[in-house]
Structure formats: C-alpha cells, structure tokens
Enzyme design. Structure first.
Site, PDB file in Angstrom:
ATOM      1  N   MET A 193      -3.302   2.981  -4.174  1.00  0.00           N
ATOM      2  CA  MET A 193      -2.682   4.272  -3.891  1.00  0.00           C
ATOM      3  C   MET A 193      -2.154   4.296  -2.483  1.00  0.00           C
ATOM      4  O   MET A 193      -2.104   5.336  -1.877  1.00  0.00           O
ATOM      5  CB  MET A 193      -3.743   5.362  -4.074  1.00  0.00           C
ATOM      6  CG  MET A 193      -3.222   6.717  -4.484  1.00  0.00           C
ATOM      7  SD  MET A 193      -2.428   6.654  -6.038  1.00  0.00           S
ATOM      8  CE  MET A 193      -0.794   7.078  -5.562  1.00  0.00           C
ATOM      9  N   CYS A 194      -1.835   3.161  -1.925  1.00  0.00           N
ATOM     10  CA  CYS A 194      -1.313   2.964  -0.571  1.00  0.00           C
ATOM     11  C   CYS A 194      -2.389   2.387   0.348  1.00  0.00           C
ATOM     12  O   CYS A 194      -3.585   2.565   0.123  1.00  0.00           O
ATOM     13  CB  CYS A 194      -0.754   4.239   0.071  1.00  0.00           C
ATOM     14  SG  CYS A 194       0.466   5.087  -0.947  1.00  0.00           S
ATOM     15  N   ARG A 195      -1.930   1.713   1.366  1.00  0.00           N
ATOM     16  CA  ARG A 195      -2.750   1.222   2.473  1.00  0.00           C
ATOM     17  C   ARG A 195      -1.998   1.576   3.749  1.00  0.00           C
ATOM     18  O   ARG A 195      -0.769   1.488   3.793  1.00  0.00           O
ATOM     19  CB  ARG A 195      -2.927  -0.298   2.420  1.00  0.00           C
ATOM     20  CG  ARG A 195      -3.551  -0.854   1.149  1.00  0.00           C
ATOM     21  CD  ARG A 195      -5.088  -0.742   1.133  1.00  0.00           C
ATOM     22  NE  ARG A 195      -5.518   0.572   0.697  1.00  0.00           N
ATOM     23  CZ  ARG A 195      -6.795   0.958   0.658  1.00  0.00           C
ATOM     24  NH1 ARG A 195      -7.760   0.127   1.064  1.00  0.00           N
ATOM     25  NH2 ARG A 195      -7.115   2.160   0.234  1.00  0.00           N
ATOM     26  N   ASN A 205       0.795  -2.473  -4.009  1.00  0.00           N
ATOM     27  CA  ASN A 205       1.506  -1.478  -3.212  1.00  0.00           C
ATOM     28  C   ASN A 205       2.929  -1.971  -2.966  1.00  0.00           C
ATOM     29  O   ASN A 205       3.257  -2.474  -1.886  1.00  0.00           O
ATOM     30  CB  ASN A 205       0.760  -1.238  -1.892  1.00  0.00           C
ATOM     31  CG  ASN A 205      -0.658  -0.732  -2.139  1.00  0.00           C
ATOM     32  OD1 ASN A 205      -0.861   0.383  -2.585  1.00  0.00           O
ATOM     33  ND2 ASN A 205      -1.636  -1.584  -1.870  1.00  0.00           N
TER      34      ASN A 205
END
Length: 259
Positions: free
Chosen positions: A1-3, A41
């Site tokens: 879900m993103c970094r 991602n």
C-alpha cells in the site's frame, strides 16, 4: 500500500538514500519486507528535496514504477540534499490521475505522503467534506483518498497547526469516520519530520545532532533502526526523535525523547 521515507541530515546524493542501500526504496517497490497490504509498489513514485537557501522543495514524480525510470537513476546520482521525502505507490484503485496521484504532494514548504487507505472511500469521507473550504476541495490534485487526506492536513497547516498536531488530529478525525483505515502519514517542511504509525510499519534511525531517517521499513541491516509502535505520532529533527501515543490529544502529547 506504498512505502515512503524522509531524511534530514548532511547533504547526500539522492541515490545514496534511495537507490544504493541493500533494501532501498527502489527495491521496496518490488520486494517490500514489512508491508502489510499489497506486494508490489509499481503505480507511480515521487521524490521531493530541498536545495540550500530555498525553502520550497523541488519534486520529481512519475506514474510508472521507479525501477523503470532511467532518468531518475541519473538524477539520483548527481542531486544532493539534506532534506528529502520520497515514496513508491501501490494504488488502492485504478484512477486516471497519473503522476498527480503520486506522493509527495506539495504546497509551499511542505511535502506529504500517505501510506495506507481510507476504508470505505469515498463514502466514509463524505462527512468530512464540510471541514474544507469549497475552493480547497475543488483544487484537489487527484481523485484519491491520499489527495483528500493531504487536503485535510494542509488546511490545518494553513490554519496554524504545527506539523505533528496537523497529522495527529487528521488521523484521529479520519479514524473516527472510517475506523478500519490505514493512516501512516509522513510530512516535512525541510527542518522537521512528522509521521504517524497507524495500521502499517514505520521505523526510524537517528544519529542525534547529525541525521534522522524515518521510513516504512529499514533500508539496511544497521542495528540502530527502531520500530515505531502502532498508533504513535513521531516528530523528528536532526537532533533526534520524539514519540507520543495517538490516543492522547495531539495538541498536548506527553513526549519522551528517543535515541
């Protein structure tokens, strides 16, 4: 879900922070180790950085995966900065917004990123629309939950909130409206970093008086990395890191220094 990742410290090439470490943000775009939702991602990325003497950061954003952008590799090799915020994106849902949906979002001296998702979007956020002046709502950069979260944070900043207060109050507000949300937020003005751990991983590494890195996960095996407990508000500078539980009012947290 993103970094995502933020850095404050001596000037470094962007590549030394984002490309060269063994588990860099670039590697996390296809092989995150601690991400609790999603596995790749590849839906855009962005980097924001501050140049000496200029309080307004520059940004480089793209709609595609970071590993496929040869121009970024060249840019990261030569651009140096002592204050950086970068993110790689895993979209919750497909949108036509392109790079406008990629963090960092920016306004004036601020850079912002959201790792997570607003549960039940957009219906769950509807009661919060009245918090924003119509012109701010109509000026959303993208039709995503992250862009809306940024609008809520930015409205608080423009109203005079400090970075940590703006993030903490926004998270508690969103969590009340959409309790299952994941709300790891990251914000900097080039001198201070504020971040929240709410539903996903967050770590930091600090050399007090010299540098601080706040990231979704460690980018190397340095034993000085510390995990931030869930439901925590973090405030950091080059001097060090402060943590406060988010169940307390963000306007007057009880903070303990961390080294």
């Amino acid at each position: 879900m993103c970094r995502h990742l933020a850095y404050l410290g001596p000037e470094e090439p962007l590549g030394r922070l984002l490309v060269e470490p063994p588990h860099s943000l670039v590697r996390q775009s296809w092989e995150p180790q601690r991400q609790r939702s999603g596995t790749v991602n590849a839906d855009g990325f962005g980097v924001g950085w501050y140049a000496p003497g200029d309080p307004v950061p520059a940004r480089y954003r793209r709609a595609g995966p970071i590993w496929a952008d040869l121009s970024f590799t060249d840019l990261a090799r030569v651009v140096r900065s002592g204050a950086v915020l970068a993110a790689v994106r895993d979209a919750t849902a497909a949108t036509p917004d392109g790079e406008a949906a990629a963090a960092p979002f920016a306004s004036g001296r601020w850079l912002f990123s959201h790792n997570g998702a607003v549960a039940g979007w957009p219906d769950s956020a509807a009661p919060l629309v009245s918090e924003l002046p119509p012109v701010e709502l109509l000026s959303l950069e993208a039709r995503t939950d992250s862009a809306f979260v940024w609008a809520l944070v930015l409205h608080r900043l423009r109203s005079g909130d400090e970075l940590d207060q703006a993030l903490g109050e926004t998270v508690l507000q969103l969590a009340g409206a959409a309790p299952a949300s994941r709300l790891n937020l990251l914000l900097t003005d080039g001198t201070t970093i504020a971040a929240t751990a709410w539903g996903d991983s967050l770590w930091y590494r600090t050399e007090p008086g010299r540098s601080t890195v706040v990231a979704s996960e460690p980018y190397d095996d340095d034993p000085h990395w510390q995990e931030v407990p869930d439901r925590t508000l973090l405030t950091a500078s080059r001097a060090g890191v402060l943590l406060a539980p988010l169940e307390e009012p963000a306007s007057a947290p009880s903070k303990e220094p961390c080294t």
